[in-house]
Each structure stands twice: as C-alpha cells, then as structure tokens.
Design a protein around this motif. Structure first.
Motif, mmCIF file in Angstrom:
data_model
loop_
_atom_site.group_PDB
_atom_site.id
_atom_site.type_symbol
_atom_site.label_atom_id
_atom_site.label_comp_id
_atom_site.label_asym_id
_atom_site.label_seq_id
_atom_site.Cartn_x
_atom_site.Cartn_y
_atom_site.Cartn_z
ATOM 1 N N LEU A 1 34.537 32.451 47.237
ATOM 2 C CA LEU A 1 34.823 33.785 46.719
ATOM 3 C C LEU A 1 36.207 33.815 46.079
ATOM 4 O O LEU A 1 37.131 33.130 46.528
ATOM 5 N N PHE A 2 36.332 34.604 45.017
ATOM 6 C CA PHE A 2 37.623 34.931 44.409
ATOM 7 C C PHE A 2 37.669 36.446 44.291
ATOM 8 O O PHE A 2 36.666 37.071 43.950
ATOM 9 N N LYS A 3 38.825 37.050 44.549
ATOM 10 C CA LYS A 3 38.956 38.483 44.287
ATOM 11 C C LYS A 3 40.327 38.757 43.704
ATOM 12 O O LYS A 3 41.288 38.020 43.954
ATOM 13 N N THR A 4 40.375 39.807 42.908
ATOM 14 C CA THR A 4 41.623 40.187 42.261
ATOM 15 C C THR A 4 41.629 41.689 42.049
ATOM 16 O O THR A 4 40.590 42.353 42.141
ATOM 17 N N ASP A 5 42.794 42.214 41.766
ATOM 18 C CA ASP A 5 42.900 43.627 41.417
ATOM 19 C C ASP A 5 42.020 43.873 40.195
ATOM 20 O O ASP A 5 42.081 43.129 39.205
ATOM 21 N N ALA A 6 41.191 44.888 40.259
ATOM 22 C CA ALA A 6 40.273 45.181 39.156
ATOM 23 C C ALA A 6 41.007 45.446 37.848
ATOM 24 O O ALA A 6 40.446 45.260 36.767
ATOM 25 N N LEU A 7 42.277 45.860 37.921
ATOM 26 C CA LEU A 7 43.050 46.120 36.705
ATOM 27 C C LEU A 7 43.764 44.879 36.165
ATOM 28 O O LEU A 7 44.356 44.933 35.085
ATOM 29 N N ASN A 8 43.709 43.769 36.887
ATOM 30 C CA ASN A 8 44.416 42.557 36.488
ATOM 31 C C ASN A 8 43.552 41.761 35.500
ATOM 32 O O ASN A 8 42.821 40.831 35.879
ATOM 33 N N ALA A 9 43.646 42.123 34.238
ATOM 34 C CA ALA A 9 42.817 41.497 33.205
ATOM 35 C C ALA A 9 43.082 40.003 33.089
ATOM 36 O O ALA A 9 42.155 39.215 32.869
ATOM 37 N N ARG A 10 44.326 39.585 33.224
ATOM 38 C CA ARG A 10 44.674 38.162 33.107
ATOM 39 C C ARG A 10 43.963 37.345 34.196
ATOM 40 O O ARG A 10 43.379 36.310 33.931
ATOM 41 N N SER A 11 44.028 37.812 35.426
ATOM 42 C CA SER A 11 43.396 37.102 36.532
ATOM 43 C C SER A 11 41.873 37.126 36.411
ATOM 44 O O SER A 11 41.203 36.113 36.649
ATOM 45 N N ARG A 12 41.321 38.264 36.045
ATOM 46 C CA ARG A 12 39.860 38.355 35.871
ATOM 47 C C ARG A 12 39.392 37.366 34.810
ATOM 48 O O ARG A 12 38.383 36.684 34.996
ATOM 49 N N ALA A 13 40.120 37.255 33.711
ATOM 50 C CA ALA A 13 39.740 36.312 32.653
ATOM 51 C C ALA A 13 39.856 34.872 33.144
ATOM 52 O O ALA A 13 38.984 34.030 32.858
ATOM 53 N N ALA A 14 40.911 34.568 33.892
ATOM 54 C CA ALA A 14 41.097 33.205 34.414
ATOM 55 C C ALA A 14 39.968 32.837 35.374
ATOM 56 O O ALA A 14 39.449 31.717 35.331
ATOM 57 N N ALA B 1 30.920 33.716 38.867
ATOM 58 C CA ALA B 1 30.110 34.875 38.491
ATOM 59 C C ALA B 1 30.752 36.147 39.039
ATOM 60 O O ALA B 1 31.249 36.164 40.169
ATOM 61 N N TYR B 2 30.718 37.201 38.234
ATOM 62 C CA TYR B 2 31.222 38.498 38.680
ATOM 63 C C TYR B 2 30.198 39.109 39.634
ATOM 64 O O TYR B 2 29.024 39.262 39.292
ATOM 65 N N ASP B 3 30.635 39.454 40.845
ATOM 66 C CA ASP B 3 29.735 40.006 41.860
ATOM 67 C C ASP B 3 29.802 41.523 41.953
ATOM 68 O O ASP B 3 28.868 42.143 42.441
ATOM 69 N N ALA C 1 51.440 46.496 46.527
ATOM 70 C CA ALA C 1 52.796 46.451 47.083
ATOM 71 C C ALA C 1 53.517 47.788 46.918
ATOM 72 O O ALA C 1 54.345 48.155 47.751
ATOM 73 N N ASP C 2 53.180 48.542 45.854
ATOM 74 C CA ASP C 2 53.839 49.825 45.629
ATOM 75 C C ASP C 2 53.207 50.976 46.418
ATOM 76 O O ASP C 2 53.616 52.120 46.297
ATOM 77 N N GLY C 3 52.180 50.663 47.225
ATOM 78 C CA GLY C 3 51.531 51.675 48.042
ATOM 79 C C GLY C 3 50.325 52.331 47.404
ATOM 80 O O GLY C 3 49.596 53.073 48.073
ATOM 81 N N SER C 4 50.086 52.083 46.112
ATOM 82 C CA SER C 4 48.899 52.656 45.477
ATOM 83 C C SER C 4 47.653 51.886 45.932
ATOM 84 O O SER C 4 47.734 50.753 46.409
ATOM 85 N N VAL C 5 46.507 52.520 45.787
ATOM 86 C CA VAL C 5 45.256 51.917 46.235
ATOM 87 C C VAL C 5 44.623 51.151 45.079
ATOM 88 O O VAL C 5 44.555 51.645 43.954
ATOM 89 N N ARG C 6 44.168 49.941 45.378
ATOM 90 C CA ARG C 6 43.543 49.121 44.340
ATOM 91 C C ARG C 6 42.059 48.972 44.608
ATOM 92 O O ARG C 6 41.599 48.982 45.747
ATOM 93 N N ASP C 7 41.320 48.802 43.515
ATOM 94 C CA ASP C 7 39.941 48.349 43.560
ATOM 95 C C ASP C 7 39.994 46.829 43.380
ATOM 96 O O ASP C 7 40.819 46.326 42.611
ATOM 97 N N SER C 8 39.114 46.103 44.071
ATOM 98 C CA SER C 8 39.106 44.645 43.978
ATOM 99 C C SER C 8 37.838 44.158 43.288
ATOM 100 O O SER C 8 36.728 44.520 43.698
ATOM 101 N N ALA C 9 38.024 43.348 42.250
ATOM 102 C CA ALA C 9 36.909 42.708 41.555
ATOM 103 C C ALA C 9 36.589 41.402 42.269
ATOM 104 O O ALA C 9 37.482 40.591 42.517
ATOM 105 N N TYR C 10 35.315 41.216 42.609
ATOM 106 C CA TYR C 10 34.844 40.036 43.340
ATOM 107 C C TYR C 10 34.080 39.105 42.405
ATOM 108 O O TYR C 10 33.273 39.558 41.589
ATOM 109 N N PHE C 11 34.332 37.813 42.578
ATOM 110 C CA PHE C 11 33.652 36.758 41.839
ATOM 111 C C PHE C 11 33.276 35.673 42.838
ATOM 112 O O PHE C 11 33.924 35.542 43.882
ATOM 113 N N SER C 12 32.269 34.865 42.518
ATOM 114 C CA SER C 12 31.929 33.768 43.419
ATOM 115 C C SER C 12 31.305 32.609 42.664
ATOM 116 O O SER C 12 30.808 32.754 41.547
#
Length: 192
Positions: free
Chosen positions: A129-142, A149-151, A161-172
C-alpha cells in the motif's frame, strides 16, 4: 508473509540501511527545505534535536521498519515499511521523504524497486500500500508512475502538521501485478 526486520537493501543509485541516530546530521541537512515538509504529518525539524526526536519516534514504533536512504555516501531521506499485517500479507511503504536536489532523479524509482522487491520476493507480501495527502499532486503522480493502482480516497483520515484535516489517497500493488511493475521500474532506471 514473513515479518520484515531491519536489513540493508542495495542498488546502483541508493542504499537503504536501517535508520539510526547516526543519520541525524545528514537528515537534518537533507531536510532543510520547507517543501520537504509541506505534505508530511510532522513539522519541519528546526534543530538536530528535533530531527533526532523524529528518528527516535520512527525507531520506537513497533509497527515500522525505517530506512535511511543513502546516496553518494550521505543520508538524503527516509522511507519505511508501515502497517505490517502478516495474516493478510500486506504492508505499506510510507513515511518517505527525500531532499529536493534528488527529486525527479532515479532515487525514488530505485528505492521503490528495492522495497517492493524485498516485500514481494523475500517477505512474501500479497499487497503493498501507498498513501498520500489527496492534495499532494506531486506524490500522487510519483506513486502512479510506479505502476500502483489508485484504490480510492479515505476522507478526513488524519491531521496535517498544521492541524488541518487531510483526505488520504490510497494506491496499491498486488503480488500478481509485481512482475509488470518491476519491469516498468527497471526500464525507467535503464534510461540515461
């Protein structure tokens, strides 16, 4: 699946060695860029003591096998096996960051080739599994370039880190997909 233990994985470009406090000075220098920490759940270490605390936290996590990524004799980032599930045969590759001067080089592709190869070929993993912040376009592309595959996206998954809530994009990557993923990574690494 066999539970991973600290080990050294060697390639042509990088060596992944068990993370140790001796890597702190190199990692502090490597992480001296704000853009490294933008999407990570930890704040940027402002002192070597802060970096030592992050390394210690990784080493103290019983469900994590952390590596220092060594390139040209210096630790230039980290990556880990996380969320290890021996019964299902799954684990995550995450907690990954590199110093920006090696972004868009062979470093990430070779790190993932080594870690995926060890997981599937040596440990008998069935899913990585790989996961990243859903807004992190660079990591999602990598991650997509690796052949994962995007799950889907887990909404309101964790805090940034700034206290805001993130959505996580999952790949496997599944074990049946590994030969094709390995071939694609080897082809990328063979290009000049």
């Amino acid at each position: 699946m066999i539970r991973p233990t600290p080990t050294t994985l060697s390639g042509d470009v990088v060596q992944l060695v068990p993370l140790d406090l001796e890597h702190v000075p190199d990692l502090f220098t490597a992480g001296a860029y704000d853009e490294v920490w933008t999407w990570l759940p930890w704040p940027r270490p402002r002192t070597e003591e802060d970096m030592a605390a992050q390394v210690s936290a990784a080493l103290d996590d019983p469900d994590r096998i952390a590596f220092a990524v060594v390139h040209e004799g210096r630790a230039i980032g980290t990556s880990s096996y996380l969320d290890i599930d021996e019964a299902v045969g799954g684990l995550e590759i995450g907690g990954t960051w590199y110093t920006p001067p090696v972004w868009s080089t062979a470093v990430n592709a070779e790190c993932k080739l080594l870690m995926l190869g060890h997981a599937f070929d040596d440990l008998g993993a069935q899913r990585v599994l790989f996961k990243t912040d859903a807004l992190n376009a660079r990591s999602r592309a990598a991650i997509s370039r690796l052949g994962a595959a995007y799950d889907g996206t887990l909404r309101h998954h964790r805090l940034r880190a700034d206290g805001s809530v993130r959505d996580s994009a999952y790949f496997s990557v599944l074990v049946a997909e590994w030969p094709q993923v390995r071939a694609a990574l080897l082809a990328r690494l063979s290009r000049p």
